[in-house]
Design a protein around this motif. Structure first.
Motif, PDB file in Angstrom:
ATOM      1  N   TYR A   1     -31.111  -9.445  47.334  1.00  0.00           N
ATOM      2  CA  TYR A   1     -31.781  -8.088  47.865  1.00  0.00           C
ATOM      3  C   TYR A   1     -32.184  -7.269  47.481  1.00  0.00           C
ATOM      4  CZ  TYR A   1     -27.338  -6.004  45.881  1.00  0.00           C
ATOM      5  OH  TYR A   1     -26.807  -5.307  44.341  1.00  0.00           O
ATOM      6  N   VAL A   2     -32.652  -6.652  47.874  1.00  0.00           N
ATOM      7  CA  VAL A   2     -33.181  -4.905  47.171  1.00  0.00           C
ATOM      8  C   VAL A   2     -32.465  -3.303  47.911  1.00  0.00           C
ATOM      9  CG1 VAL A   2     -35.366  -5.734  45.952  1.00  0.00           C
ATOM     10  CG2 VAL A   2     -35.373  -4.951  48.661  1.00  0.00           C
ATOM     11  N   SER A   3     -32.342  -2.189  47.131  1.00  0.00           N
ATOM     12  CA  SER A   3     -31.652  -1.361  47.665  1.00  0.00           C
ATOM     13  C   SER A   3     -32.305  -0.315  46.486  1.00  0.00           C
ATOM     14  CB  SER A   3     -30.672  -1.742  47.313  1.00  0.00           C
ATOM     15  OG  SER A   3     -29.261  -1.242  45.927  1.00  0.00           O
TER      16      SER A   3
ATOM     17  N   MET B   1     -32.237  -5.191  42.176  1.00  0.00           N
ATOM     18  CA  MET B   1     -32.817  -5.952  43.115  1.00  0.00           C
ATOM     19  C   MET B   1     -31.301  -7.466  42.606  1.00  0.00           C
ATOM     20  SD  MET B   1     -36.274  -9.069  43.027  1.00  0.00           S
ATOM     21  CE  MET B   1     -36.748  -8.908  44.623  1.00  0.00           C
TER      22      MET B   1
ATOM     23  N   VAL C   1     -31.615  -4.294  51.903  1.00  0.00           N
ATOM     24  CA  VAL C   1     -32.615  -5.527  52.088  1.00  0.00           C
ATOM     25  C   VAL C   1     -32.893  -6.395  51.841  1.00  0.00           C
ATOM     26  CG1 VAL C   1     -34.570  -5.640  53.053  1.00  0.00           C
ATOM     27  CG2 VAL C   1     -33.647  -3.333  53.258  1.00  0.00           C
TER      28      VAL C   1
ATOM     29  N   VAL D   1     -34.110  -9.688  51.451  1.00  0.00           N
ATOM     30  CA  VAL D   1     -35.117 -10.485  50.701  1.00  0.00           C
ATOM     31  C   VAL D   1     -35.343 -11.596  50.554  1.00  0.00           C
ATOM     32  CG1 VAL D   1     -36.510  -8.416  49.912  1.00  0.00           C
ATOM     33  CG2 VAL D   1     -35.787 -10.209  49.088  1.00  0.00           C
ATOM     34  N   ARG D   2     -34.174 -12.951  51.026  1.00  0.00           N
ATOM     35  CA  ARG D   2     -34.323 -14.397  50.686  1.00  0.00           C
ATOM     36  C   ARG D   2     -32.978 -14.383  50.687  1.00  0.00           C
ATOM     37  NH1 ARG D   2     -35.792 -17.974  46.037  1.00  0.00           N
ATOM     38  NH2 ARG D   2     -33.392 -17.380  46.050  1.00  0.00           N
ATOM     39  N   ARG D   3     -32.800 -15.231  51.942  1.00  0.00           N
ATOM     40  CA  ARG D   3     -31.566 -16.231  52.458  1.00  0.00           C
ATOM     41  C   ARG D   3     -31.423 -17.310  52.197  1.00  0.00           C
ATOM     42  NH1 ARG D   3     -29.029 -12.908  55.447  1.00  0.00           N
ATOM     43  NH2 ARG D   3     -27.405 -11.860  54.646  1.00  0.00           N
TER      44      ARG D   3
ATOM     45  N   THR E   1     -38.627 -17.296  42.684  1.00  0.00           N
ATOM     46  CA  THR E   1     -37.541 -16.307  41.822  1.00  0.00           C
ATOM     47  C   THR E   1     -37.579 -15.327  40.681  1.00  0.00           C
ATOM     48  OG1 THR E   1     -35.186 -17.397  42.472  1.00  0.00           O
ATOM     49  CG2 THR E   1     -35.162 -15.689  41.758  1.00  0.00           C
TER      50      THR E   1
ATOM     51  N   LEU F   1     -40.847 -13.356  42.436  1.00  0.00           N
ATOM     52  CA  LEU F   1     -39.939 -12.063  42.967  1.00  0.00           C
ATOM     53  C   LEU F   1     -39.333 -11.157  42.477  1.00  0.00           C
ATOM     54  CD1 LEU F   1     -37.676 -14.250  46.305  1.00  0.00           C
ATOM     55  CD2 LEU F   1     -39.512 -12.387  46.370  1.00  0.00           C
TER      56      LEU F   1
ATOM     57  N   SER G   1     -42.035  -9.267  41.243  1.00  0.00           N
ATOM     58  CA  SER G   1     -42.759  -8.227  41.666  1.00  0.00           C
ATOM     59  C   SER G   1     -41.986  -6.633  41.927  1.00  0.00           C
ATOM     60  CB  SER G   1     -43.276  -9.235  42.729  1.00  0.00           C
ATOM     61  OG  SER G   1     -44.253  -9.745  43.182  1.00  0.00           O
ATOM     62  N   PHE G   2     -40.946  -7.324  41.917  1.00  0.00           N
ATOM     63  CA  PHE G   2     -40.100  -5.873  41.283  1.00  0.00           C
ATOM     64  C   PHE G   2     -40.032  -5.264  40.678  1.00  0.00           C
ATOM     65  CE2 PHE G   2     -35.991  -4.476  39.940  1.00  0.00           C
ATOM     66  CZ  PHE G   2     -35.594  -3.176  40.972  1.00  0.00           C
TER      67      PHE G   2
END
Length: 131
Positions: free
Chosen positions: A6-8, A47, A74, A76-78, A119, A122, A125-126
Motif C-alpha cells: 500500500y501507499v499513504s 509504501m 491505497v 496497490v497490490r494484494r 516488487t 514498484l 517507482s515510489f
C-alpha cells in the motif's frame, strides 16, 4: 502467503530516527503474528509491503489504516504468493534521498535481493515520487 503493498501520505514529516522507531514498533507488533515486511518513506509518502497469513495481514492493514501518522491508504497490490520476499524482516525501513538525482536508483540499490522484480519496480517507482 498473503502479500499486500500500500501507499499513504504522511500527516507530518518524519526524521530518519523517527522512521527507524516506527519500523521498530511495527516489527514488535508483526513478529508474534508472523508478518514480515518492508517500509519505504520518501519524505512525504509511505509504501509498505506486508506478508504473512491472510487474516493476520488484513487485520494489520486495518490497524494501519487507523494510524493518525498517515492518511489516504491505497492498496496497490494484494495477492497470494509462493513465499516471503522479506525473509525474517519483521519490518525493515528504507528512506529515499530527498534531494539530488537518482532517488529511484538509490532506493532500488538499497532493496534486498529477495524481492521479486515486480516488487522492486514498484518500490523504485515510489522513490521517483520525491518532490
Amino acid at each position: 502467503m498473503h502479500s499486500i503493498i500500500y501507499v499513504s501520505t504522511a500527516t507530518t514529516p518524519l526524521a530518519p530516527d523517527q522512521l527507524e522507531t516506527l519500523a521498530g514498533e511495527a516489527a514488535e507488533k508483526n513478529e508474534p503474528r508472523g508478518i514480515t515486511g518492508l517500509l519505504a518513506y520518501n519524505g512525504f509518502n509511505f509504501m509498505q509491503l506486508l506478508e504473512g497469513d491472510k487474516d493476520a495481514v488484513e487485520e494489520r492493514l486495518g490497524r494501519i489504516k487507523d494510524d493518525p501518522r498517515h492518511s489516504g491508504v491505497v492498496v496497490v497490490r494484494r495477492e497470494t504468493v509462493e513465499g516471503r520476499e522479506c525473509g525474517a524482516w519483521f519490518m525493515a525501513a528504507r528512506t529515499t534521498p530527498l534531494a539530488g538525482l537518482g532517488p529511484a536508483d538509490a532506493l532500488r540499490d538499497a532493496l534486498p535481493d529477495s524481492l521479486r522484480e515486480e516488487t522492486r519496480r514498484l518500490f523504485s517507482s515510489f522513490a521517483s515520487l520525491v518532490r
